[in-house]
Design a protein around this motif. Structure first.
Motif, PDB file in Angstrom:
ATOM      1  N   ASP A  12       0.837  -1.183   0.000  1.00  8.82           N
ATOM      2  CA  ASP A  12       0.000   0.000   0.000  1.00  8.82           C
ATOM      3  C   ASP A  12       0.881   1.246   0.000  1.00  8.82           C
ATOM      4  O   ASP A  12       1.940   1.274   0.650  1.00  8.82           O
ATOM      5  N   TYR A  15      -0.706   3.549   4.438  1.00  4.71           N
ATOM      6  CA  TYR A  15      -1.512   2.579   5.189  1.00  4.71           C
ATOM      7  C   TYR A  15      -1.573   2.968   6.659  1.00  4.71           C
ATOM      8  O   TYR A  15      -0.557   3.331   7.261  1.00  4.71           O
ATOM      9  N   TYR A  32       1.038   0.017  -6.796  1.00  2.00           N
ATOM     10  CA  TYR A  32       0.510  -0.248  -5.454  1.00  2.00           C
ATOM     11  C   TYR A  32      -0.565  -1.320  -5.507  1.00  2.00           C
ATOM     12  O   TYR A  32      -1.176  -1.572  -6.550  1.00  2.00           O
ATOM     13  N   ASN A  33      -0.800  -1.957  -4.330  1.00  3.61           N
ATOM     14  CA  ASN A  33      -2.028  -2.746  -4.151  1.00  3.61           C
ATOM     15  C   ASN A  33      -3.193  -1.807  -3.870  1.00  3.61           C
ATOM     16  O   ASN A  33      -4.237  -1.898  -4.494  1.00  3.61           O
ATOM     17  N   ARG A  34      -2.990  -0.930  -2.877  1.00  7.51           N
ATOM     18  CA  ARG A  34      -3.938   0.144  -2.585  1.00  7.51           C
ATOM     19  C   ARG A  34      -3.120   1.420  -2.413  1.00  7.51           C
ATOM     20  O   ARG A  34      -2.206   1.473  -1.609  1.00  7.51           O
ATOM     21  N   ASN A  37      -4.870   3.379   2.038  1.00 10.36           N
ATOM     22  CA  ASN A  37      -5.674   2.406   2.785  1.00 10.36           C
ATOM     23  C   ASN A  37      -5.686   2.862   4.238  1.00 10.36           C
ATOM     24  O   ASN A  37      -4.783   2.554   5.012  1.00 10.36           O
TER      25      ASN A  37
END
Length: 265
Positions: A12, A15, A32-34, A37
């Motif tokens: 992330d 995060y 990124y994944n998120r 977040n």
């Protein structure tokens, strides 16, 4: 905070599992994944403004994910752009923006924050070419917000460009104006109320005279809000706009279009 990505190629960008307000602005997120977040766990002001989230297709699940778990979050979510957050394809589980109010919590996006400076609301955002453009959900919580000048086009999940879920609490749009949700693979805009939840977008113009009369300014923004106006939900593969209320006590109350607006839906 940082955390390992496990089997996923990225982490992330920002995060946090427990903030008390946040200010995330003028950033560019890639790989990124998120991108963001954040879980907020107390009263505070939350700002997500003027950020760009450029996803990496199947490896990116959210541009920005905001969870409110306790207290009241005064939210300013403005002028952000999210693209190519696809997640698992098909069906495209990624989401450009997702905002969630969990049980007992409130997200306030109306007027000015307690600092007397920050303008609140969900406005000026663009989420194109994702799985779903934007998801707004309450799970036994409350969301009360202005919502205007947002665009959700060319998203690939059957869910929609914009998906609003009320699950046992309330979502109130004090304004719902100038929204584009076109050329999505599924629906343009979907409202779903379940488990006694409610969604409303009502006009302040009680006498329909086109003037903000005394007692009509419900959200205190000094403007005459007219319900759902200036909506373009065209050329979607399924429907332009769908509202579904399911279960005892669930309800959706909308003023769609107004006599004093040239362009409605």
């Amino acid at each position: 905070g940082a955390r390992t990505g496990g089997a996923l190629p990225y982490n992330d960008g920002i995060y946090s599992a427990g903030t008390r307000g946040f200010n995330i602005n003028n950033n560019s997120f890639v790989l990124y994944n998120r991108g963001v977040n954040v879980t907020n766990t107390a009263d505070g002001i939350g700002i997500v403004s003027t950020n760009t989230f450029s996803g990496d297709g199947a490896n990116s699940f959210h541009g920005a994910l905001i969870n409110q778990n306790a207290g009241t979050l005064e939210l300013s979510f403005m002028d952000n752009t999210a693209t190519n957050n696809l997640g698992v394809v098909p069906p495209g589980t990624g989401t450009g923006f997702e905002i969630i109010a969990n049980a007992g919590s409130t997200i306030d996006g109306v007027g000015t924050a307690a600092d007397g400076v920050t303008t609140l609301g969900i406005t000026g955002n663009t989420a194109n070419n994702n799985g779903t453009g934007m998801i707004i959900t309450e799970n036994g919580g409350n969301i009360d917000t202005d919502f205007s000048n947002n665009t959700f086009n060319n998203n690939i999940n059957p869910n929609t460009g914009l998906h609003v879920n009320s699950n046992g609490g309330t979502i109130t749009f004090r304004s719902f104006d100038t929204i584009t949700a076109s050329n999505n693979t599924g629906k343009g805009i979907a409202f779903d109320a379940t488990a006694g939840g409610s969604i409303s977008a009502l006009s302040e113009d009680l006498n329909q005279n086109g003037v903000l009369d005394p007692g009509e300014d419900v959200n205190g923004d000094g403007e005459l809000n007219l319900g759902m106006t200036n909506i373009n939900a065209s050329n979607n593969t399924l429907d332009g706009f769908v509202a579904t209320s399911d279960g005892a006590g669930s309800n959706i109350n909308l003023n769609i279009g107004n006599i004093n607006v040239t362009s409605n839906i």
